[in-house]
Design an enzyme around this catalytic site. Structure first.
Site, PDB file in Angstrom:
ATOM      1  N   THR A  11       0.813  -1.222   0.000  1.00  0.00           N
ATOM      2  CA  THR A  11       0.000   0.000   0.000  1.00  0.00           C
ATOM      3  C   THR A  11       0.847   1.274   0.000  1.00  0.00           C
ATOM      4  OG1 THR A  11      -0.089  -0.086   2.413  1.00  0.00           O
ATOM      5  CG2 THR A  11      -1.915  -1.118   1.210  1.00  0.00           C
ATOM      6  N   ARG A  99      21.460  -2.848   2.026  1.00  0.00           N
ATOM      7  CA  ARG A  99      22.278  -2.612   0.815  1.00  0.00           C
ATOM      8  C   ARG A  99      23.779  -2.774   0.999  1.00  0.00           C
ATOM      9  NH1 ARG A  99      19.146   2.845  -0.097  1.00  0.00           N
ATOM     10  NH2 ARG A  99      17.188   2.048  -0.938  1.00  0.00           N
ATOM     11  N   CYS A 128      17.176   5.695  -4.622  1.00  0.00           N
ATOM     12  CA  CYS A 128      16.716   6.343  -5.868  1.00  0.00           C
ATOM     13  C   CYS A 128      17.746   7.308  -6.452  1.00  0.00           C
ATOM     14  CB  CYS A 128      15.410   7.085  -5.626  1.00  0.00           C
ATOM     15  SG  CYS A 128      15.367   8.026  -4.082  1.00  0.00           S
ATOM     16  N   GLY A 159       9.838  10.924  -2.845  1.00  0.00           N
ATOM     17  CA  GLY A 159      10.859  10.109  -2.188  1.00  0.00           C
ATOM     18  C   GLY A 159      10.619   9.990  -0.689  1.00  0.00           C
ATOM     19  N   LYS A 212      24.906   7.516   1.020  1.00  0.00           N
ATOM     20  CA  LYS A 212      24.384   6.411   0.196  1.00  0.00           C
ATOM     21  C   LYS A 212      24.876   6.556  -1.243  1.00  0.00           C
ATOM     22  CE  LYS A 212      20.010   5.708   2.694  1.00  0.00           C
ATOM     23  NZ  LYS A 212      18.561   5.993   2.682  1.00  0.00           N
ATOM     24  N   HIS A 241      13.520  12.825  -9.532  1.00  0.00           N
ATOM     25  CA  HIS A 241      14.728  13.475  -9.040  1.00  0.00           C
ATOM     26  C   HIS A 241      15.547  13.983 -10.222  1.00  0.00           C
ATOM     27  CE1 HIS A 241      13.652  12.014  -5.231  1.00  0.00           C
ATOM     28  NE2 HIS A 241      14.496  11.009  -5.076  1.00  0.00           N
TER      29      HIS A 241
END
Lengths: 334, 334
Positions: A11, A99, A128, A159, A212, A241
């Site tokens: 959702t 990650r 992203c 985001g 990141k 972005h």
């Protein structure tokens, strides 16, 4: 063929697009399951014209041989995804939690598909802002070895999840009406403002989002020597972005060569024609699956420098599309 | 004391603020005149509580010994300001037309006041995006010689004049209501979008705005060896330009030293405390006269690199404030 695809976080902002993409791209599986938090469990969502009941995400929710595509906050990914692995499922994770774990593959299918195929545990999809940049860097890196990257981002509110989108819309409405609005997803008003902080502050005055971009890019390209300096900024754009990227390469890459390299690389599309004011913009790239590049030019401040502008739908290639592409990769090889 | 101050372009976005600043800062002169195009001539504006009739800008509008502060489009500045000089006036020009003329002084009072005092002809005020950057660069350049600058801008619509502001407001309203809106100041929708072009395209794939940041900065600092790479982007912010700036210096400058250098330089204010999420933003810097700096940190991609975030009110220090400061400088020396 994959037997069961299980979408976790069905959702959420990204989960909803994963489901749309599974429909649009006619992903083949015998069964599709949709999991979410207790709050959403029991509700119904439509998939391929039929109602599906949302199941609650629990430790025991996973069966063997499922392909799990998860898009949840980090703490949920940390807690629940190991149970999916233990149950014998394969897991594609959108969150930031796994990650950089050395046992986790971090995959952009156009760059390192083999890492997904070889993965024993969780396969992570990058942040992203990383995904679109690393895709643009890859052909340059292969051709001329990128040694340094300076990137500034112009990041959309989507985001920050569905609440980020609601905040921009309601905050803008209130601002235009001269009314107050209490932001939930942002520490400061985002309507008609720019906020130079995404994530929390970490080492050396950088934010988690900026680090990141450094660490994930190095891991995906398999090059720890790559020097990257990022500044991540939230701007009042709903979706997509944008990034200004300046690279230094071991040998000079002309704008013409760069245009050729970008054009020939899967997932990248050049939109760059100054004579017609053509360049990618959030307004023209939203709901599209590619990474779009324009303003390609020599960096006039450095003999081996190249600058360009890069836009991508952060919910699509920056998240849902990349995850579904990994799922397709696993599906083809299974 | 200055006898007559003549504001040219009195009804424009910057002209209005020049007038407010002359009031606020109690600029001393015997007489104030307000000139604008034929369309506005005859209308009345209030200054220091009294009505003043706007006069039409003509070739013969200027008398000897006036101090002219002009903010007009380039073509108007090109045509009319030489007549003011010929009439024996001193001229401070906000437009882009005269800045790079070798006979014209390009002045930021905190940096090169002597150039204004020595000027025989027009004194130009720099482009808004240049002014805030060059002010931040100056103390670094003096202390450690800046050799290279990479800057990305996040520019407000007020830089495109009153119509730019109207476009953002009306365009945002229309977008939120699901209605169409025809933009006048921008080639593309600016509401909830980012446009990577300001000005027209020039040499090497750069825009006029980007090359202004290169050439004007070199002229003001008196250093043609300084290498600068700019990407200028319009974002949906009403007022205040933001910039990510990364510099390389001849010797390393630590964030602590940079903070000290910025803090001690007139016109600059450091807003940089990660523990309280303090950094400048358009929402907190509008209607203020300074240049505000935050996110000061080591550039982790280069041994002699430093990165920071810089925000300033483009209509104030980026335009009106700088012009009025030049006027004050001339006033004090006259």
């Amino acid at each position: 063929m994959i037997k069961t695809v299980t979408v976790v976080g069905a959702t959420g902002a990204v989960g909803r697009i994963i489901i749309r993409l599974l429909e649009e791209r006619r992903f083949q599986a015998e069964k599709f399951r949709f999991l979410a938090s207790k709050r959403s469990a029991g509700k119904t969502i439509e998939f391929r014209g039929e109602p599906h009941t949302i199941e609650e995400l629990t430790h025991d929710a996973f069966a063997p041989d499922e392909l799990v595509i998860a898009s949840t906050p980090d703490d949920i990914a940390a807690e629940y995804l190991p149970h999916a692995i233990e149950a014998g499922s394969r897991v594609i994770d959108e969150s930031g939690y796994w990650r950089m774990n050395p046992d986790v593959a971090l995959v952009v299918p156009e760059i390192n598909p083999q890492a997904a195929l070889d993965a024993k545990g969780i396969i992570a999809s990058p942040n992203c802002s990383t995904t679109q940049m690393v895709l643009a860097l890859k052909p340059l890196h292969d051709a001329a070895k990128v040694t340094r990257v300076i990137v500034s981002t112009y990041q959309a509110v989507s985001g920050a999840g569905l609440q980020g989108t609601a905040d921009l819309e309601e905050g803008s409405r209130a601002h235009l009406a001269g009314q107050a609005y209490t932001y939930e997803a942002f520490a400061f008003p985002i309507a008609f403002n720019a906020i130079p902080q995404i994530g929390s502050f970490k080492d050396d005055g950088y934010t988690s989002e900026e680090l990141k971009m450094v660490r994930e890019t190095r891991k995906i390209l398999g090059d720890e020597s790559l020097q990257i300096n990022a500044t991540c900024v939230r701007i009042p754009v709903a979706n997509c972005h944008s990034e200004t990227i300046t690279v230094e390469t071991e040998r000079p890459v002309s704008p013409e060569e760069a245009r050729e390299l970008f054009s020939n690389f899967p997932g990248l599309e050049v939109m760059d024609d100054l004579s017609t004011d053509l360049y990618p913009m959030p307004a023209t790239c939203t709901d599209r699956d590619g990474v779009y590049i324009g303003r390609i030019r020599r960096d006039i401040s450095h003999p081996n420098g190249l600058s360009f502008w890069c836009v991508s739908d952060n919910l699509r290639k920056g998240a849902a599309t990349n995850a579904v592409q990994i799922a397709e990769l696993l599906s083809k090889s299974s």
